[in-house]
Enzyme design. Sequence first.
Site, mmCIF file in Angstrom:
data_model
loop_
_atom_site.group_PDB
_atom_site.id
_atom_site.type_symbol
_atom_site.label_atom_id
_atom_site.label_comp_id
_atom_site.label_asym_id
_atom_site.label_seq_id
_atom_site.Cartn_x
_atom_site.Cartn_y
_atom_site.Cartn_z
ATOM 1 C CD GLU A 117 58.942 13.604 53.015
ATOM 2 O OE1 GLU A 117 58.536 12.586 53.616
ATOM 3 O OE2 GLU A 117 58.516 13.926 51.885
ATOM 4 C CE LYS A 133 55.700 10.820 51.775
ATOM 5 N NZ LYS A 133 55.922 12.189 52.236
ATOM 6 C CE LYS A 193 57.307 12.370 46.882
ATOM 7 N NZ LYS A 193 57.120 13.825 47.072
ATOM 8 C CG HIS A 250 52.331 7.830 48.271
ATOM 9 N ND1 HIS A 250 51.047 7.912 48.736
ATOM 10 C CD2 HIS A 250 53.048 8.679 49.061
ATOM 11 C CE1 HIS A 250 50.989 8.753 49.739
ATOM 12 N NE2 HIS A 250 52.191 9.225 49.964
ATOM 13 C CG ASP A 301 59.714 14.990 48.718
ATOM 14 O OD1 ASP A 301 60.063 14.727 47.563
ATOM 15 O OD2 ASP A 301 58.510 15.206 49.020
ATOM 16 C CG ASP A 346 56.508 15.773 53.718
ATOM 17 O OD1 ASP A 346 57.274 16.759 53.810
ATOM 18 O OD2 ASP A 346 56.131 15.298 52.628
ATOM 19 C CG HIS A 366 48.705 16.607 49.794
ATOM 20 N ND1 HIS A 366 49.662 15.782 50.312
ATOM 21 C CD2 HIS A 366 49.183 17.029 48.590
ATOM 22 C CE1 HIS A 366 50.683 15.706 49.465
ATOM 23 N NE2 HIS A 366 50.421 16.464 48.425
ATOM 24 C CB SER A 401 53.778 19.573 47.610
ATOM 25 O OG SER A 401 54.117 18.250 47.957
ATOM 26 C CD GLU A 423 50.024 11.951 50.334
ATOM 27 O OE1 GLU A 423 50.413 11.706 51.488
ATOM 28 O OE2 GLU A 423 50.780 12.323 49.425
ATOM 29 C CD GLU A 470 52.980 13.778 53.079
ATOM 30 O OE1 GLU A 470 53.623 12.800 53.515
ATOM 31 O OE2 GLU A 470 53.003 14.134 51.895
HETATM 32 P P1 PGA Z 1 53.350 15.234 46.445
HETATM 33 O O1 PGA Z 1 53.395 15.011 48.004
HETATM 34 O O2 PGA Z 1 53.227 13.917 45.794
HETATM 35 O O3 PGA Z 1 52.158 16.129 46.261
HETATM 36 O O4 PGA Z 1 54.646 15.926 46.096
HETATM 37 C C1 PGA Z 1 54.113 13.983 48.616
HETATM 38 C C2 PGA Z 1 55.272 14.500 49.413
HETATM 39 O O5 PGA Z 1 55.533 15.719 49.490
HETATM 40 O O6 PGA Z 1 56.004 13.689 49.993
HETATM 41 ZN ZN ZN Z 2 57.399 15.289 50.877
#
Ligand code: PGA
Ligand code: ZN
Length: 430
Positions: free
Chosen positions: A294, A397, A346, A374, A321, A244, A157, A42, A209, A166
């Site tokens: 998030e 996370k 990230k 992650h 994010d 999230d 996911h 995503s 995940e 999430e």
């Molecule tokens: P992604 O998901 O690594 O697929 O972007 C993680 C997130 O959205 O926090």
């Molecule tokens: Zn996110």
Amino acid sequence: MSSKIEGVRAREVLDSRGNPTVEAEAWTKNSVARAMVPSGASTGVHEALELRDKDARFMGKGVAKAVSNVNKTIAKKIVGMDCTEQDAVDGFMIELDGTENKSRLGANAILSVSMAVSRLAAIEEGVPLYRHIGRLSKNKKFLLPVPSMNVLNGGVHAGNKLDIQEYMILPAGAKSFREALEISAEVYQNLKTVIKEKYGKDAINVGDEGGFAPPLSRPEEPLDLIMAAIEKAGHEKKVKLGVDAAASEFFEQDKNGRKAAKGNYVLEGVELTPGRLMERYGQMLDSYPIVSLEDAFSQDDWPAWSSFTGRYGGRVQVVGDDLLVTNVKRIEKALKEKACNTLLLKINQIGSITESIAAARLSMESGWNVMVSHRSGETEDPYIADLAVGLGAGELKAGAPCRSERTAKYNQLLRIEEELGNKAVYARMF
Ligand code: PGA
Ligand code: ZN
């Protein structure tokens, strides 16, 4: 000078989804270090560019070009530089790339070298990676982070109908990281039982995940299941919840192809204005012990972000994010617009360790929280565990306490906690 880089080499390896990613090795006369780059699903549209070959190999997902950019372009120029000078090495690669979003060499190429060089420097200095990161970020307060464990997966996911991506548990009331991990694992195993009892044994498959991905569609249902699991495990006093939404994925169109009018969202097949979506989140915050939310809105829906933060920012972490993509420029805009109060960090969104540290520092100095994160496509490299401790971020996370690419990070934190001994401090965040 022993910390002089003698060589750099990259190769194509596989990530946790079975897609190719870049691994780099860097060495001095006496030491060698290796690092692997993660990859998102995503992904935010403002992220640095992950260079993929788009040819016949690996359904277009090969990273041979990025590998070749390391081996043929970056390696030659990096040799001779001092691996302890991270700013100089990263600055040089950024200049060599010359684009705003690292599209020439690829953020995956640059990051692989950036990570490997920082690990090499730690070895050369004879310190663990987290201590070296502490030096780079001028942080002396090491903290074992509160983990945010994604125990129930939806969105892109998972193969279910959940729009929200999430549902996380945060063992904030633990006294140590070891206890936090134990609590989380117990809740996770109880959740498995709760899901099995309600939906049958076919419902306990896991998503990208490591969280369960039962066939649900109502956004609040996972929260009920998780609360039942926490109670069953007897950890009501120690565990908080995080969500999230990854709302960029259900903005104007959901994953099942259902379309909405411009500026609206689609939740459970129903079209919602940003205002209605905000009310829905408000009800969730009133009904469950949620401490972190998030990407509640899409990556460029700035007015919705600001009005949500104005209303709820005092009682919940509003985490950016896709909104921030670990980019100092977007963090500055968010600070000005009061659009959130927590950075999701990230490293591959921005593509170098130096820029990741700058994003973390700006956020902390501005009074925000920082959650190191992650990607849904991970590797066995535990780098971000050291990063979280070294920065003193207080939060990490890294997925469910299940699947080795996730537990690699948590197990590394156990080792760090052990090494710090009576100096180990488990973060008090909530
Ligand atoms: P992604 O998901 O690594 O697929 O972007 C993680 C997130 O959205 O926090
Ligand atoms: Zn996110």
